[in-house]
Design an enzyme around this catalytic site. Structure first.
Site, PDB file in Angstrom:
ATOM      1  N   SER A   1       1.072  -1.074   0.029  1.00 37.51           N
ATOM      2  CA  SER A   1       0.101  -0.009   0.123  1.00 37.51           C
ATOM      3  C   SER A   1       0.973   1.166   0.039  1.00 37.51           C
ATOM      4  CB  SER A   1      -0.671  -0.080   1.223  1.00 37.51           C
ATOM      5  OG  SER A   1      -1.516   1.247   1.503  1.00 37.51           O
TER       6      SER A   1
ATOM      7  N   TYR B   1      -1.738  -0.580  10.327  1.00 35.71           N
ATOM      8  CA  TYR B   1      -2.081  -1.037   9.010  1.00 35.71           C
ATOM      9  C   TYR B   1      -0.663  -0.601   8.229  1.00 35.71           C
ATOM     10  CZ  TYR B   1      -3.974  -0.906   4.365  1.00 35.71           C
ATOM     11  OH  TYR B   1      -4.230  -1.203   2.982  1.00 35.71           O
TER      12      TYR B   1
HETATM   13  N1  LIG Z   1      -8.616  -0.342  -1.731  1.00 35.87           N
HETATM   14  C1  LIG Z   1      -7.513   0.416  -1.379  1.00 35.87           C
HETATM   15  O1  LIG Z   1      -7.555   1.632  -1.548  1.00 35.87           O
HETATM   16  C2  LIG Z   1      -6.277  -0.130  -1.301  1.00 35.87           C
HETATM   17  C3  LIG Z   1      -5.196   0.611  -1.162  1.00 35.87           C
HETATM   18  C4  LIG Z   1      -3.870  -0.118  -0.913  1.00 35.87           C
HETATM   19  C5  LIG Z   1      -3.631  -1.329  -0.593  1.00 35.87           C
HETATM   20  N2  LIG Z   1      -5.037  -2.034  -0.734  1.00 35.87           N
HETATM   21  C6  LIG Z   1      -4.835  -3.382  -0.183  1.00 35.87           C
HETATM   22  O2  LIG Z   1      -5.303  -4.360  -1.240  1.00 35.87           O
HETATM   23  C7  LIG Z   1      -5.840  -5.458  -0.754  1.00 35.87           C
HETATM   24  C8  LIG Z   1      -7.167  -5.672  -0.959  1.00 35.87           C
HETATM   25  O3  LIG Z   1      -7.909  -4.548  -0.490  1.00 35.87           O
HETATM   26  P1  LIG Z   1      -9.457  -3.958  -0.858  1.00 35.87           P
HETATM   27  O4  LIG Z   1      -9.381  -2.540  -0.812  1.00 35.87           O
HETATM   28  O5  LIG Z   1      -9.721  -4.820  -2.013  1.00 35.87           O
HETATM   29  O6  LIG Z   1     -10.373  -4.582   0.376  1.00 35.87           O
HETATM   30  P2  LIG Z   1     -12.090  -5.238   0.414  1.00 35.87           P
HETATM   31  O7  LIG Z   1     -12.655  -4.731  -0.503  1.00 35.87           O
HETATM   32  O8  LIG Z   1     -12.138  -5.248   1.847  1.00 35.87           O
HETATM   33  O9  LIG Z   1     -11.407  -6.796   0.153  1.00 35.87           O
HETATM   34  C9  LIG Z   1     -10.506  -7.535   0.926  1.00 35.87           C
HETATM   35  C10 LIG Z   1     -10.611  -8.758   0.513  1.00 35.87           C
HETATM   36  O10 LIG Z   1      -9.827  -9.679   1.197  1.00 35.87           O
HETATM   37  C11 LIG Z   1     -10.218 -10.980   1.696  1.00 35.87           C
HETATM   38  N3  LIG Z   1      -9.948 -11.264   3.447  1.00 35.87           N
HETATM   39  C12 LIG Z   1      -9.932 -10.303   4.201  1.00 35.87           C
HETATM   40  N4  LIG Z   1      -9.672 -11.032   5.466  1.00 35.87           N
HETATM   41  C13 LIG Z   1      -9.414 -12.465   4.990  1.00 35.87           C
HETATM   42  C14 LIG Z   1      -8.845 -13.644   5.698  1.00 35.87           C
HETATM   43  N5  LIG Z   1      -8.669 -13.621   6.885  1.00 35.87           N
HETATM   44  N6  LIG Z   1      -8.901 -14.726   4.808  1.00 35.87           N
HETATM   45  C15 LIG Z   1      -9.083 -14.533   3.514  1.00 35.87           C
HETATM   46  N7  LIG Z   1      -9.552 -13.671   2.948  1.00 35.87           N
HETATM   47  C16 LIG Z   1      -9.697 -12.226   3.618  1.00 35.87           C
HETATM   48  C17 LIG Z   1     -11.905 -10.555   1.725  1.00 35.87           C
HETATM   49  O11 LIG Z   1     -12.437 -11.743   1.722  1.00 35.87           O
HETATM   50  P3  LIG Z   1     -13.404 -12.369   2.765  1.00 35.87           P
HETATM   51  O12 LIG Z   1     -13.966 -11.518   3.627  1.00 35.87           O
HETATM   52  O13 LIG Z   1     -14.563 -13.104   1.656  1.00 35.87           O
HETATM   53  O14 LIG Z   1     -12.582 -13.496   3.322  1.00 35.87           O
HETATM   54  C18 LIG Z   1     -12.055  -9.785   0.517  1.00 35.87           C
HETATM   55  O15 LIG Z   1     -11.863 -10.474  -0.669  1.00 35.87           O
HETATM   56  C19 LIG Z   1      -5.538  -5.463   0.809  1.00 35.87           C
HETATM   57  O16 LIG Z   1      -4.289  -6.034   1.081  1.00 35.87           O
HETATM   58  C20 LIG Z   1      -5.315  -4.070   1.011  1.00 35.87           C
HETATM   59  O17 LIG Z   1      -4.707  -3.856   2.230  1.00 35.87           O
HETATM   60  C21 LIG Z   1      -6.190  -1.741  -0.804  1.00 35.87           C
END
Ligand SMILES: NC(=O)c1ccc[n+]([C@@H]2O[C@H](COP(=O)([O-])OP(=O)(O)OC[C@H]3O[C@@H](n4cnc5c(N)ncnc54)[C@H](OP(=O)(O)O)[C@@H]3O)[C@@H](O)[C@H]2O)c1
Length: 248
Positions: free
Chosen positions: A140, A154
């Site tokens: 991130s 985080y």
């Molecule tokens: N969106 C942003 O702006 C952003 C920016 C920087 C980095 N990121 C990173 O990108 C990645 C995805 O984030 P996102 O924004 O797409 O979040 P999101 O929409 O909340 O999706 C998170 C995903 O991770 C899964 N997950 C969470 N805990 C889990 C666990 N214990 N076991 C298995 N799966 C798990 C969830 O699936 P289930 O709940 O079905 O398990 C979901 O599919 C993360 O690593 C986040 O830190 C996101």
């Protein structure tokens, strides 16, 4: 060409959209997360749109470390090999340190760092055996500096996974196994809903398009979308901590 791609956290947000984009490029997919119903619906959608690909789905809580190894091995057997693994599952919950939020921060540390280590171990073990593969770790932009308030843990986990990926890359230099660290800026997702817009936030489609392009290039590191996050990253790394704390 990386034909078979495993994505963790594929039931929502960036993982779900990466699955759509790679399916559109004709890749076969291994998708896991805790919510199997959402994975099954996504598999049906992808197979209807791209009948030539294979989509395997399995339920996985990445904090169940033994299951991470089992599920990755099972996907490898089902698809006949894994060419790329994207360590994406994660969450952004957090509380300021020292304010009785340890349980929340510990959950984030376990999911975003310890479980990411389990996923890297399971993936690289397979890649060493296959003598090829591409490990992608989703960090991130918050990894650039220590951050205040609810972002402290985080940001630390995301700096941790970036360092982990760099160490694995160092270990595998000169081999056919590649390692990419992706640093996304703010992208709309389940964790970052459009209704709670953050500065410089882009749509899921736009953000993931940039992520997928960067992943396909297989460079060691990519801040995405490059504009404005490459200059913002420079500012974050060099600004006084007071400014970082104020604007983050
Ligand atoms: N969106 C942003 O702006 C952003 C920016 C920087 C980095 N990121 C990173 O990108 C990645 C995805 O984030 P996102 O924004 O797409 O979040 P999101 O929409 O909340 O999706 C998170 C995903 O991770 C899964 N997950 C969470 N805990 C889990 C666990 N214990 N076991 C298995 N799966 C798990 C969830 O699936 P289930 O709940 O079905 O398990 C979901 O599919 C993360 O690593 C986040 O830190 C996101």
């Amino acid at each position: 060409m990386r034909k078979n791609i495993l994505i963790t956290g594929a039931s929502a947000g960036l993982g779900e959209q990466m699955a759509r984009d790679f399916a559109a490029r004709g890749r076969s997919l291994a998708l896991c997360a805790r919510r199997l119903d959402r994975l099954t619906a996504l598999r049906d959608e992808l197979l209807a749109a791209h009948p030539g690909i294979t989509v395997a789905v399995r339920q996985l809580d990445v904090t169940d470390h033994a299951r991470v190894f089992e599920v990755f091995d099972a996907f490898r057997a089902e698809l006949g090999g894994l060419d790329r693994v994207i360590v994406n599952a994660g969450g952004g919950k957090g509380r300021p340190v020292g304010t009785d939020g340890f349980a929340t921060n510990l959950e984030s540390a376990r999911t975003n760092f310890v479980a990411a280590l389990a996923q890297c171990e399971a993936a690289v073990r397979i890649f060493r055996d296959q003598r090829q593969g591409h490990l992608v770790v989703i960090s991130s932009m918050s990894a650039m500096r220590g951050l205040p308030r609810g972002m402290t843990t985080y940001a630390a986990t995301k700096a941790g996974v970036a360092a982990l990926a760099e160490g694995i890359r160092a270990d595998l230099l000169g081999t056919p196994i590649k390692v990419t660290t992706v640093y996304p800026g703010y992208i709309v997702s389940e964790a970052n809903p459009a209704g709670r817009a953050k500065p410089l936030m882009v749509s899921t489609e736009q953000g993931v398009r940039a992520m997928v392009r960067a992943i396909e290039r297989e460079r060691p590191k990519a801040q995405v979308p490059a504009w404005p996050w490459v200059p913002v990253g420079f500012l974050m790394r060099h600004a006084p901590l007071r400014a970082v704390a104020r604007f983050s």
